[in-house]
Design a protein around this motif. Sequence first.
Motif, PDB file in Angstrom:
ATOM      1  N   ARG A  28      -0.377  -4.417  -4.426  1.00 46.83           N
ATOM      2  CA  ARG A  28       0.560  -3.323  -4.679  1.00 46.83           C
ATOM      3  C   ARG A  28      -0.031  -2.338  -5.691  1.00 46.83           C
ATOM      4  O   ARG A  28      -0.733  -2.735  -6.604  1.00 46.83           O
ATOM      5  CB  ARG A  28       1.865  -3.899  -5.231  1.00 46.83           C
ATOM      6  CG  ARG A  28       2.984  -2.894  -5.146  1.00 46.83           C
ATOM      7  CD  ARG A  28       4.260  -3.493  -5.633  1.00 46.83           C
ATOM      8  NE  ARG A  28       4.360  -3.390  -7.064  1.00 46.83           N
ATOM      9  CZ  ARG A  28       5.277  -4.032  -7.780  1.00 46.83           C
ATOM     10  NH1 ARG A  28       6.117  -4.836  -7.187  1.00 46.83           N
ATOM     11  NH2 ARG A  28       5.330  -3.886  -9.085  1.00 46.83           N
ATOM     12  N   ALA A  29       0.292  -1.043  -5.520  1.00 47.16           N
ATOM     13  CA  ALA A  29      -0.260  -0.008  -6.411  1.00 47.16           C
ATOM     14  C   ALA A  29       0.071  -0.335  -7.860  1.00 47.16           C
ATOM     15  O   ALA A  29       1.134  -0.869  -8.158  1.00 47.16           O
ATOM     16  CB  ALA A  29       0.322   1.335  -6.034  1.00 47.16           C
ATOM     17  N   GLY A  30      -0.849  -0.020  -8.774  1.00 45.12           N
ATOM     18  CA  GLY A  30      -0.656  -0.344 -10.178  1.00 45.12           C
ATOM     19  C   GLY A  30       0.443   0.483 -10.821  1.00 45.12           C
ATOM     20  O   GLY A  30       1.473  -0.034 -11.238  1.00 45.12           O
ATOM     21  N   LYS A  31       0.269   1.776 -10.882  1.00 41.75           N
ATOM     22  CA  LYS A  31       1.236   2.645 -11.581  1.00 41.75           C
ATOM     23  C   LYS A  31       2.250   3.228 -10.604  1.00 41.75           C
ATOM     24  O   LYS A  31       1.888   3.680  -9.520  1.00 41.75           O
ATOM     25  CB  LYS A  31       0.485   3.807 -12.255  1.00 41.75           C
ATOM     26  CG  LYS A  31      -0.227   3.370 -13.521  1.00 41.75           C
ATOM     27  CD  LYS A  31       0.699   3.511 -14.738  1.00 41.75           C
ATOM     28  CE  LYS A  31       0.155   2.810 -15.957  1.00 41.75           C
ATOM     29  NZ  LYS A  31       0.668   1.443 -16.175  1.00 41.75           N
ATOM     30  N   ALA A  32       3.522   3.235 -11.042  1.00 38.15           N
ATOM     31  CA  ALA A  32       4.551   3.823 -10.173  1.00 38.15           C
ATOM     32  C   ALA A  32       4.475   5.338 -10.229  1.00 38.15           C
ATOM     33  O   ALA A  32       4.300   5.918 -11.304  1.00 38.15           O
ATOM     34  CB  ALA A  32       5.924   3.358 -10.628  1.00 38.15           C
ATOM     35  N   LYS A  33       4.566   5.975  -9.070  1.00 41.99           N
ATOM     36  CA  LYS A  33       4.632   7.433  -9.031  1.00 41.99           C
ATOM     37  C   LYS A  33       6.097   7.826  -8.830  1.00 41.99           C
ATOM     38  O   LYS A  33       6.948   6.954  -8.653  1.00 41.99           O
ATOM     39  CB  LYS A  33       3.781   7.952  -7.877  1.00 41.99           C
ATOM     40  CG  LYS A  33       2.329   7.522  -7.980  1.00 41.99           C
ATOM     41  CD  LYS A  33       1.480   8.301  -6.999  1.00 41.99           C
ATOM     42  CE  LYS A  33       0.028   7.866  -7.140  1.00 41.99           C
ATOM     43  NZ  LYS A  33      -0.508   7.263  -5.952  1.00 41.99           N
ATOM     44  N   TRP A  34       6.370   9.143  -8.824  1.00 43.33           N
ATOM     45  CA  TRP A  34       7.777   9.565  -8.705  1.00 43.33           C
ATOM     46  C   TRP A  34       8.405   9.069  -7.404  1.00 43.33           C
ATOM     47  O   TRP A  34       9.585   8.733  -7.370  1.00 43.33           O
ATOM     48  CB  TRP A  34       7.909  11.083  -8.855  1.00 43.33           C
ATOM     49  CG  TRP A  34       7.348  11.865  -7.699  1.00 43.33           C
ATOM     50  CD1 TRP A  34       6.094  12.370  -7.572  1.00 43.33           C
ATOM     51  CD2 TRP A  34       8.033  12.188  -6.477  1.00 43.33           C
ATOM     52  NE1 TRP A  34       5.939  12.979  -6.356  1.00 43.33           N
ATOM     53  CE2 TRP A  34       7.131  12.895  -5.660  1.00 43.33           C
ATOM     54  CE3 TRP A  34       9.325  11.953  -5.986  1.00 43.33           C
ATOM     55  CZ2 TRP A  34       7.459  13.357  -4.400  1.00 43.33           C
ATOM     56  CZ3 TRP A  34       9.659  12.420  -4.725  1.00 43.33           C
ATOM     57  CH2 TRP A  34       8.724  13.112  -3.949  1.00 43.33           C
TER      58      TRP A  34
END
Length: 457
Positions: A28-34
């Motif tokens: 899963r992607a590390g940093k959450a985006k908007w």
Amino acid sequence: MKEVNIAANKAVQAATSAVAIESVSWGRAGKAKWQHNAVALLVLFAPFGMYMNWLALEHHDGSLWEAGRAFASQGPVQTVMQYFPKPSVAGFAGYAGWMILQTTLSFFLPGKQAFGQRTPGGHLLEYNANGLLAWAATHALYLAAAVVGVLDPAIIANNWQGLFVAANIFGFVAAVLAQIKGYFWPSYSSDVKMSGSWIFDFWAGVELNPRFGNWDIKLFFNGRPGIVAWTLIDISWAAYQQQHLGHITYSMLIVLLLHAIYVVDFFINEDWYTRTIDITHDHFGFMLAWGDTTFLPAFYTLQAQYLARYPVYLNTWQSALVLATGLTGYAIFRFANHEKDYVRSQDGDVVLWGRQATYIRCSYPTNDGKVHSSILLTSGWWAVSRHSNYLGDLVLSFAMCAACEFRNALPWSYFFYMAVLLAHRTIRNEARCRQKYGQKWEEYCREVPWRIVPGVW
Ligand code: NDP
């Protein structure tokens, strides 16, 4: 099957080599985006959606449109004060008993030994796939109790409001506990993902495979409180129809049959399920905790709930057409899912549709610094489109809704939901596979150009 899984496991182990890798990017992607935060707002909107469905079924002749109009004209406060599912002692007691029964069956019944897919942290987990026995025992108990007269088969339908409230509360509590466990006592810390956004972490979860010892919480939640309940709730609404109408309609029987095929298929193939996206890639948060305990039982049974209150009469030809469509969808779904799992378990050496299977050999790294070999199938159903299993599922979902005819949108919301869910899955899954397999994935996309529906998308 146990031997096949063990052989597959050994094949994967043998095809593993150690190299220096610091971290992998295909989990899963590390940093959450908007966009992630926007999706996480479903924490609020999904329960609201379930409330609107209930409102429509209970007070507006099954019309979402009328329920929405009433909600807009009366305002949320007035509507909720006037119409809210009533909590009840029977609802809480019934739900607690249900969870205790399912947990006990899951702990103690024997089952197939299954192996999941290797996680980004490098773990290959073992599962006790005893869902089929748990499903059979639960239904046998329910039906036996109904036959000897100690239980009204419509008991779930008659206590729906109380059960709905109890399930919602349980789902929220389970999501909070999952979050706390993930932060403080993760089962596999190398598979924990924090996104930097508490709302997204709450929605999507932080732990990939939370466990108590060998007991897998995610497999339990996905299968038991939701999918076992699915057919039981259907049966109860069919009994409700029988009691109120004096008979059970063909449309209800078709819905029951198609749902039952899907559910029993799931449990017969539970070890396959441990290698699908829910288990291998989705973390355990609100989406799965509340989703499995509340959304699935309330939403996936919509057609039965609708037909019990607002019967639909299909003639013999209509019934045959709907049933045939559903069975065709199911056949595509099952063959496609089987082919993909089978070809990997045999390391590519299989015959599909009368020919030696073709595939692309690829590799991927894990966080423990190893590289593993894998296969992307390019024949059988997997030559038709890259997600032909989703195609079958969509055809089957269409038939389930068509049994309710076209006069009302509410029972159709399942088909639209599945279309959006599977399209979104396709996009996010392909992005992940591109990261995982690089050029080999591009090669695969050139060879099999369509995503779900050949010639369309
Ligand atoms: P899949 O079982 O199709 O799993 C996708 C994964 O399969 C990919 O991430 C990749 O994983 C691997 N893969 C992709 N292409 C290939 C290929 N050509 N050959 C071999 N492996 C490949 O998806 P899901 O887990 O989403 O769905 C499983 C089933 O469950 C589907 O039939 C779906 O319709 C159904 N479903 C039903 C839902 C419901 O609510 N009713 C919800 C979601 C799914 P890897 O990393 O291993 O390479």
